[in-house]
Design an enzyme around this catalytic site. Sequence first.
Site, PDB file in Angstrom:
ATOM      1  N   CYS A 171      -7.141 -14.203  15.922  1.00 49.98           N
ATOM      2  CA  CYS A 171      -6.533 -15.538  15.967  1.00 49.98           C
ATOM      3  C   CYS A 171      -5.392 -15.663  14.967  1.00 49.98           C
ATOM      4  CB  CYS A 171      -7.594 -16.607  15.706  1.00 49.98           C
ATOM      5  SG  CYS A 171      -8.747 -16.162  14.396  1.00 49.98           S
ATOM      6  N   GLY A 194     -11.681 -20.970  20.649  1.00 54.10           N
ATOM      7  CA  GLY A 194     -11.296 -20.459  21.955  1.00 54.10           C
ATOM      8  C   GLY A 194      -9.892 -20.883  22.338  1.00 54.10           C
ATOM      9  N   SER A 195      -9.675 -21.021  23.637  1.00 53.70           N
ATOM     10  CA  SER A 195      -8.332 -21.278  24.153  1.00 53.70           C
ATOM     11  C   SER A 195      -7.917 -22.731  23.962  1.00 53.70           C
ATOM     12  CB  SER A 195      -8.272 -20.942  25.640  1.00 53.70           C
ATOM     13  OG  SER A 195      -9.066 -21.871  26.384  1.00 53.70           O
ATOM     14  N   GLU A 243     -10.880 -24.641  16.913  1.00 53.06           N
ATOM     15  CA  GLU A 243      -9.753 -23.734  16.647  1.00 53.06           C
ATOM     16  C   GLU A 243      -9.222 -23.279  17.987  1.00 53.06           C
ATOM     17  OE1 GLU A 243      -8.887 -19.213  15.538  1.00 53.06           O
ATOM     18  OE2 GLU A 243     -10.576 -20.064  14.439  1.00 53.06           O
ATOM     19  N   GLY A 246      -6.503 -24.619  26.287  1.00 55.09           N
ATOM     20  CA  GLY A 246      -6.900 -25.393  27.459  1.00 55.09           C
ATOM     21  C   GLY A 246      -8.364 -25.782  27.432  1.00 55.09           C
ATOM     22  N   GLY A 247      -9.245 -24.799  27.178  1.00 52.39           N
ATOM     23  CA  GLY A 247     -10.672 -25.077  27.140  1.00 52.39           C
ATOM     24  C   GLY A 247     -11.045 -25.997  26.000  1.00 52.39           C
ATOM     25  N   GLY A 248     -10.464 -25.761  24.833  1.00 50.49           N
ATOM     26  CA  GLY A 248     -10.765 -26.600  23.677  1.00 50.49           C
ATOM     27  C   GLY A 248     -10.289 -28.026  23.856  1.00 50.49           C
TER      28      GLY A 248
END
Length: 398
Positions: free
Chosen positions: A224, A163-164, A187, A166-168
């Site tokens: 990606c 994912g993103s 990732e 920021g979230g990761g």
Amino acid sequence: ARAEAITAIAMSETGLPEARLQGERGRTTSQLRLFASHIAAGDYLDRRHDEALPDRAPLPRPDLKMVQRPIGPVAVFGASNFPLAFSTGGGDTAAALAAGCPVVFKGHPAHPGTGEIIAEAFAAAIKACGLPAGTFSFLQSNSNDVGSTLVQHPLIKAVGFTGSLGGGRALFDLCAARPEPIPFFGELGSINPMFLLSAAAETRGADLGTAWAGSLTMGAGQFCTNPGIVIAIEGPETAFVEAARTALADAPAQTMLTDGIAAAYVAGKAQIGSMDGVEAVVSTQSEGRTASPNVFKTSAANWLKQPELAEEVFGPLGLVVVAKDLAEMLTVAKAMQGQLTCSILMDGADTDQARQLMPILERKAGRVLANGFPTGVEVADAMVHGGPYPASTNFGHT
């Protein structure tokens, strides 16, 4: 057995076309079979044996055996852009199960119905094979709190995430802050730079520009490994840029995965287009959940001054960075963050330039391509889908 139903619900949730989802389902089952072959062969145990040397002087050696054991339950977060191959029954789930680890899967809110029907297939397989019911669990939630609680639960021993950034990164930090820190296989993001060398630009720049346009817009740029940036040396890059402009002039708008992704694409395009020293090569307007391609151009000196130009814009947006010479191209390469892929577009006459790039790129990316475009990831043992941070958080694994 659920093939037609999977395709139908995934099309309705994601906007992806039927052929793409049928192909992705084949990829997903291939991944599961690939990891099943590792189980059958015992490769996942990584067995090693050093036989005893009782007569060794001055001290004998005992018999030594090493074998890997499952780490424990793994929490997996699926990707929005691959609802089958990188989601509920995707590579992270397959890898965890192949290592003997139960999976607790956090369904992606962009395709809840697709996730649920795949989870039903897993439940049926678990029952048919007589496996423990807890081998695979599926959670539905739109809440970040559920994800946070999951990665902090003391029984969870590892996390897989796609994912993103920021979230990761938020989940990565939670894993590290636990009383017992656990590994986070994430990732997070990549702009997958392509380095266009001089001879290739001169002899076949137009063909490469057309091919890049096709790769850039594949799947509305929602890969990606989308090649979002090209670094070229001033002069011979003209044919490449013009061919890309021509190829993208009539490119149709495509449906993006979610309203949020579409809005972020529009915002990213506006940010890059407003920055100093950036010239629009192809400029379009995207509305609602659709996206049209955009391409910008800037100098290497300007790119080096503005770090924001190196940030990923998820969608069919490309940036051409023009270097004065090879030395400036090498400077750009050294300034790159970690990537999933780096590519070199070269002819035989470019070999000396490529040799100077390789020691840099092999430490910047998990996969280096020669004369290829990175928007394809083979299901095979030698394929690496990872890279130095922030492309991924566990560079030793794929």
